[in-house]
Design an enzyme around this catalytic site. Structure first.
Site, mmCIF file in Angstrom:
data_model
loop_
_atom_site.group_PDB
_atom_site.id
_atom_site.type_symbol
_atom_site.label_atom_id
_atom_site.label_comp_id
_atom_site.label_asym_id
_atom_site.label_seq_id
_atom_site.Cartn_x
_atom_site.Cartn_y
_atom_site.Cartn_z
ATOM 1 N N ASP A 93 -5.970 79.299 35.149
ATOM 2 C CA ASP A 93 -7.311 78.725 35.194
ATOM 3 C C ASP A 93 -7.777 78.459 33.765
ATOM 4 O O ASP A 93 -7.188 78.938 32.801
ATOM 5 C CB ASP A 93 -8.283 79.598 35.988
ATOM 6 N N ASP A 267 -7.290 82.267 45.366
ATOM 7 C CA ASP A 267 -6.947 83.344 44.430
ATOM 8 C C ASP A 267 -8.140 84.273 44.294
ATOM 9 O O ASP A 267 -9.282 83.856 44.488
ATOM 10 C CB ASP A 267 -6.608 82.782 43.040
ATOM 11 N N CYS A 305 0.966 97.646 59.675
ATOM 12 C CA CYS A 305 1.547 97.031 58.473
ATOM 13 C C CYS A 305 2.997 97.470 58.271
ATOM 14 O O CYS A 305 3.321 98.651 58.419
ATOM 15 C CB CYS A 305 0.706 97.395 57.247
ATOM 16 N N CYS A 307 4.666 97.026 55.344
ATOM 17 C CA CYS A 307 4.997 97.073 53.917
ATOM 18 C C CYS A 307 5.649 98.412 53.555
ATOM 19 O O CYS A 307 5.563 99.393 54.283
ATOM 20 C CB CYS A 307 3.759 96.818 53.053
ATOM 21 N N CYS A 310 3.268 101.491 53.641
ATOM 22 C CA CYS A 310 2.896 101.995 54.976
ATOM 23 C C CYS A 310 4.086 102.597 55.717
ATOM 24 O O CYS A 310 3.906 103.419 56.614
ATOM 25 C CB CYS A 310 2.261 100.870 55.790
ATOM 26 N N HIS A 336 0.081 97.496 48.711
ATOM 27 C CA HIS A 336 -0.280 97.301 50.115
ATOM 28 C C HIS A 336 -1.313 96.180 50.286
ATOM 29 O O HIS A 336 -1.161 95.323 51.167
ATOM 30 C CB HIS A 336 -0.843 98.594 50.719
#
Length: 374
Positions: A93, A267, A305, A307, A310, A336
């Site tokens: 940015d 974002d 979840c 991931c 988790c 996470h």
């Protein structure tokens, strides 16, 4: 053009769409959430972690990298990709939001913005030309035009003058941009909460025929309903064959609502920022893991979840780490939270491709609202 967008499927009942963004460092499946790596690092996350959770593109910040380590040093290192060892796309940015958020530490003129560093108080001057010089040196795939991000609320006159200056600055950015074949310059539509000003800004910015466009000046303190109202007005004016980017948005409900209205890219620092405060994003609302209620909770952050966190750690353990100020605790929640949002976007995209986005939207927004009411 350095970046091209391919539209794959559009939902006939909403503005939601799925596509592919082609960049010099790889293709990006949209709609997409971009983790923020302000200082050439997504806080607590290594590049291999980001790849593991499926991050396709990350965002870095012109203002912060200019102050340290300096864009010329990054250029000497071979550009931002080599400097941080990230071989996938990067968006930078312009630093406009950071400069304008300095308040009394900055002064806006037609030429640019004089500001004092938040680090040591030293004086600096950003012009559209300077911002292009910095981003050209960084070598990111997508670079943002220098714009004025106005506060909320703002008067009609202020918003009008600001958007017209933003257009003039964009023309200067285009003239100063040295690498149009390897770096895609996106313009930013401004205009505050005034719909006629959003129309004016869109007409002026879109007339310059850039590779992509962003909607700026939202998520700056206004009620979410106001943001959605502005999006509903603005997004239909944006071309279908170019990517549409909503800047600074990262809560799951706002991502879902943004996709509903036709946005492709998002974002926000939110997932990593709240992680550092001990808060996890889950499919049933936010969980403040540092709270005493979780001291003997041996379940994962989110039962739904998949991931790494988790699958391997409990709320009780992560709370223990956070309470002891162990860095691992902040990393596990950051990992996470980012996985949660990236997986959320993958599922949204699949629902668009499968033709059942409206049903998915209804189910998810209901769950999110129920989680917020807990």
């Amino acid at each position: 053009m350095a970046v091209k967008y391919t539209l794959l499927k559009e939902c006939p009942h909403t503005g939601a769409r799925a596509g592919i963004l082609h960049t010099p460092h790889g293709d990006i499946e949209t709609p997409i959430f971009m983790p923020v790596g302000t200082l050439a690092t997504v806080k607590t996350m290594e590049p291999k972690d980001l790849k593991e959770i499926g991050a396709q593109i990350i965002l870095s910040n012109t203002y912060h990298l200019y102050l340290r380590p300096g864009h010329q040093l990054v250029k000497k290192a071979g550009g931002l990709h080599k400097f941080m060892n990230w071989d996938r796309p990067i968006l930078t940015d312009s630093g406009g939001f950071q400069v304008f958020s300095l308040g009394d530490l900055r002064k806006i003129t037609e030429e640019g913005v004089e500001f004092r560093s938040h680090l040591d108080g030293s004086k600096h001057f950003f012009t559209p030309e300077k911002v292009m010089e910095i981003q050209n040196a960084l070598g990111s795939d997508i670079i943002m035009a220098f714009d004025e991000c106005i506060p909320y609320p703002a008067t009609y006159e202020y918003a009008k003058n600001s958007l017209e200056r933003t257009t003039r600055w964009l023309k200067r950015c285009i003239a100063a941009h040295e690498n149009p074949h390897s770096q895609a310059l996106f313009g930013i539509i401004q205009g505050g909460m005034y719909l006629d000003l959003r129309t004016q800004s869109a007409e002026e910015i879109l007339a310059l025929d850039l590779p992509g466009y962003a909607v700026g000046g939202l998520s700056v303190g206004e009620p979410k309903e106001e943001m959605y109202r502005v999006l509903e007005h603005t997004v239909p004016m944006m071309p279908k064959d170019k990517p549409r980017y909503l800047m600074g948005v990262g809560s799951d409900d706002a991502l879902l609502e943004g996709v509903y209205r036709g946005i492709d890219m998002f974002d926000c620092v939110l997932p990593t920022r709240i992680a550092r405060n001990g808060t996890a994003m889950t499919s049933h609302g936010r969980v403040v893991v540092r709270n005493a209620a979780y001291s003997e909770d041996f379940t994962p952050l989110d039962q739904n979840c998949n991931c790494y966190v988790c699958q391997n750690f409990t709320r009780a353990y992560i709370r223990h780490l956070v309470k002891c100020n162990e860095i691992l605790g902040l990393k596990l929640i950051s990992y996470h939270n980012l996985y949660y949002l990236l997986d959320f976007m993958r599922k949204i995209r699949q629902s668009i491709l499968d033709g059942n986005f409206p049903q998915y939207y209804k189910e998810k927004i209901k769950l999110i609202n129920e989680g917020r009411e807990k």
